[in-house]
Design an enzyme around this catalytic site. Sequence first.
Site, PDB file in Angstrom:
ATOM      1  N   CYS A   1      -9.225 -21.648 -25.797  1.00  0.00           N
ATOM      2  CA  CYS A   1      -9.159 -20.194 -25.925  1.00  0.00           C
ATOM      3  C   CYS A   1     -10.074 -19.506 -24.920  1.00  0.00           C
ATOM      4  CB  CYS A   1      -9.536 -19.783 -27.340  1.00  0.00           C
ATOM      5  SG  CYS A   1      -8.391 -20.393 -28.603  1.00  0.00           S
TER       6      CYS A   1
ATOM      7  N   THR B   1       0.075 -15.125 -34.883  1.00  0.00           N
ATOM      8  CA  THR B   1      -0.175 -15.720 -36.197  1.00  0.00           C
ATOM      9  C   THR B   1      -1.322 -15.014 -36.900  1.00  0.00           C
ATOM     10  OG1 THR B   1       0.636 -17.849 -35.406  1.00  0.00           O
ATOM     11  CG2 THR B   1      -0.673 -17.868 -37.423  1.00  0.00           C
ATOM     12  N   GLY B   2      -2.334 -14.587 -36.141  1.00  0.00           N
ATOM     13  CA  GLY B   2      -3.441 -13.856 -36.734  1.00  0.00           C
ATOM     14  C   GLY B   2      -2.988 -12.591 -37.441  1.00  0.00           C
TER      15      GLY B   2
ATOM     16  N   GLU C   1     -10.122 -16.019 -34.855  1.00  0.00           N
ATOM     17  CA  GLU C   1     -10.344 -16.232 -33.418  1.00  0.00           C
ATOM     18  C   GLU C   1      -8.974 -16.447 -32.804  1.00  0.00           C
ATOM     19  OE1 GLU C   1     -10.087 -17.805 -30.265  1.00  0.00           O
ATOM     20  OE2 GLU C   1     -11.403 -19.504 -30.714  1.00  0.00           O
TER      21      GLU C   1
ATOM     22  N   GLY D   1      -6.220 -19.540 -33.497  1.00  0.00           N
ATOM     23  CA  GLY D   1      -4.849 -19.691 -33.029  1.00  0.00           C
ATOM     24  C   GLY D   1      -4.384 -18.435 -32.318  1.00  0.00           C
ATOM     25  N   SER D   2      -3.092 -18.202 -32.335  1.00  0.00           N
ATOM     26  CA  SER D   2      -2.511 -17.099 -31.577  1.00  0.00           C
ATOM     27  C   SER D   2      -2.718 -15.758 -32.277  1.00  0.00           C
ATOM     28  CB  SER D   2      -1.010 -17.329 -31.383  1.00  0.00           C
ATOM     29  OG  SER D   2      -0.315 -17.170 -32.615  1.00  0.00           O
ATOM     30  N   THR D   3      -2.687 -14.687 -31.476  1.00  0.00           N
ATOM     31  CA  THR D   3      -2.772 -13.339 -32.031  1.00  0.00           C
ATOM     32  C   THR D   3      -1.586 -13.055 -32.945  1.00  0.00           C
ATOM     33  OG1 THR D   3      -4.004 -12.552 -30.111  1.00  0.00           O
ATOM     34  CG2 THR D   3      -2.878 -10.886 -31.437  1.00  0.00           C
TER      35      THR D   3
END
Length: 470
Positions: free
Chosen positions: A277, A225-226, A243, A221-223
């Site tokens: 991605c 959220t990461g 990722e 997902g998104s950075t």
Amino acid sequence: MATYKFMIDGKLIDSEKSFEVRNPATGEVIGSVAVSSPADVENAVQSAKKAQRSWAAKSDEERKKTLMDVAQVLNDNAPYLAEWITKEQGKPLAGPGSLFEMQACVGWTQVPASLDLPVEVVFEDDTRRDELHRKPLGVVGAITPWNWPLMIAIWQISPSLRAGNTVVLKPSEYTTIGTLEMIRLMNTVLPAGVLNVVTGDGSIGALLIENKDVNKIMFTGSTKTGRKIIDASKGNMARLTLECGGNDPAIVLPGTDAAKIAGDLFWGAFINMGQTCACAKRLYVHENDYEAVIGALDAVSAQMPMGNGMDDGIVLGPIQNKMQFDIVKSLVDDAKANGARIVRGGEPLGGEGYFYPITLVADIDNGTRLVDEEQFGPVLPIIKYKTIEEAIEKANDSDSGLGASVWGTDLNEAARVAKQIVSGTVWINQHGAIHPMVPFGGAKDSGYGVEFGVEGLKAVTQPQIISIKK
């Protein structure tokens, strides 16, 4: 209208709360999903924890056979599940669409089932022997996105189960039904509790990530959220594979035949409507070849029909949700306001669904939002460069580092350029060509850890040294 239930310990679970799922091509409600409670999340983790003991106790051959049975179930039900992908996610059935996604689900289950992690003797002399064994971690919490909902779920599920872990999965609330149906079908051949699923928004995912009995977290997902996952997992010290997307550059070397590469370049940028991605999201072309490459891409784009993915002959679908649709529109509008040239597209198509046309944007450069931010949609900025060194510098001018590509006839020169790009993967004369045997992961803000192949299988294990005195 049916309500789809989540699964814990091999049983379908209903809830008083539910949410609707809509088809992004038509706007119609296609089903509702029961929402998991905090207690359901806890029950799912405890079910997985309990089942993990007996699952890990099985031999490698038993687990491999069971995974091959899962692959057969996925293959047998591919048409049914592909229709759910199209109705929920929007990608067409044909071409590199939903049936393609289901084929990938089968392959990415079969490959981990074929792999071994033998004991390694890391040191031995007359006095001692040191062996490295690979042990399962325990319970894997899997958080999956909406762009390739079933395929990415399989990327997380299959190696985890092969290694002797059990799984609790939380799918995106945008694409939940297909995942629920896939996991229901997989549970017809898996032992109860080995694979569980909980549903809801990000708060349910957060409960899973924070759970003290979750030993590994896998996320795509998104950075943004990461980073939240990194912070939320500090309490349980769960191992992480993240990722977090990319803003992949593609460099066309001087003198490259534009017509020869245009088709592969198109799909490298626009597979799944650019909602991938590892799509090419920034294209760098030498000034002498600039208009030729633009023209060749424009000609290919003109041949690609867009519409409801359930209709025959469609190869391009809608953007999956309004949030992403608005992001894409905003980035293109900003580019236009700052003088970029719209070669093709550039305006929403209107009518039902989140349809935005293939959009080629020229006369643009680094420092504009469309180049610097990941658009995650059917838009490609095309940037002119004078020297290879300039192209490499601009390609690396990003916080992301998932993938990249170099295109040209001189493979030695392409390799020389590729080695200077900071990203987890650099493809030559292709883009996004992932393979279940080839490790895949990001650099910089695109996350850490790898998936796929032997290295991906190792990532869902705990190394243990057995040191023996002779």
